[in-house]
Enzyme design. Structure first.
Site, PDB file in Angstrom:
ATOM      1  N   SER A 164     -39.273  36.731  -4.625  1.00 48.45           N
ATOM      2  CA  SER A 164     -39.042  35.364  -5.043  1.00 48.45           C
ATOM      3  C   SER A 164     -37.776  34.825  -4.381  1.00 48.45           C
ATOM      4  CB  SER A 164     -38.981  35.286  -6.565  1.00 48.45           C
ATOM      5  OG  SER A 164     -38.915  33.947  -6.986  1.00 48.45           O
ATOM      6  N   ASP A 197     -41.130  33.659  -1.876  1.00 46.56           N
ATOM      7  CA  ASP A 197     -42.536  33.744  -2.274  1.00 46.56           C
ATOM      8  C   ASP A 197     -43.243  32.391  -2.166  1.00 46.56           C
ATOM      9  OD1 ASP A 197     -41.622  32.508  -4.620  1.00 46.56           O
ATOM     10  OD2 ASP A 197     -42.223  34.129  -5.927  1.00 46.56           O
ATOM     11  N   ASP A 236     -38.630  29.156  -0.922  1.00 43.78           N
ATOM     12  CA  ASP A 236     -38.101  30.465  -1.304  1.00 43.78           C
ATOM     13  C   ASP A 236     -39.049  31.553  -0.783  1.00 43.78           C
ATOM     14  OD1 ASP A 236     -40.166  30.621  -3.168  1.00 43.78           O
ATOM     15  OD2 ASP A 236     -38.862  30.800  -4.887  1.00 43.78           O
TER      16      ASP A 236
END
Length: 177
Positions: free
Chosen positions: A26, A176, A174
């Site tokens: 993430s 992910d 970001d």
């Protein structure tokens, strides 16, 4: 291969699966690399089912001996990429504005060493943006995030490299995506 987390949510619903698993970091620092679990509604699992899975995982002594799952395990690939990108293109945007500026506006795009580079670039191109500069130094997935302290687009310092590209717009997702 690498796929954005929102694509997993899409795939779980599109394929009518019971669950989906994403190996991800993430926007956290590398110490927190791990995985996310998604339920059949495409959302992250609530605490009770997630706790049950964690308990099951803790009982695994040999990671190469995993119980067979009804229906098996399916890795998503190019067929889901295509369906996902088709769905992304249904998001309401101002198409006239893109027709006017899509060939003129330069966008630097960085996935911050994450999974969204390929599909993010394709989504922008399919939307009609034709001058995409991918930030090469941050394009390849790398869970150690070598060019940033925290791979979070909320922090201005992640744009340091993309600023050198001289684009009209800088876009970061970001890791992910």
């Amino acid at each position: 291969g690498p796929h954005p987390t929102p694509e997993l949510s899409f795939a779980v619903m599109h394929l009518h699966t019971y669950a989906g698993i994403m190996i991800t970091a993430s926007h956290n620092s590398k110490e927190y690399n791990g995985y996310k679990l998604y339920g059949e509604d495409g959302g992250q699992l609530p605490p009770k089912p997630a706790d049950e899975i964690v308990r099951e995982r803790q009982e695994v002594t040999d990671i190469f001996h995993i119980k067979k799952v009804a229906g098996g395990i399916k890795k998503i690939g190019s067929e889901i990429d295509k369906e996902y990108l088709n769905q992304v293109q249904t998001i309401p945007i101002n198409r006239d504005l893109i027709k006017k500026w899509g060939d003129k506006l330069t966008i630097s795009f960085t996935p911050l060493h994450g999974a969204g580079g390929d599909l993010g670039s394709k989504a922008l191109k399919e939307a009609g943006f034709n001058k995409i500069l991918t930030v090469k130094e941050q394009f390849k997935p790398d869970g150690t995030f070598p060019t940033v302290k925290y791979p979070n687009p909320e922090f201005h310092e992640v744009f340091k490299i993309s600023e050198s590209y001289g684009a009209d717009v800088e876009l970061a997702v970001d890791p992910d995506s």
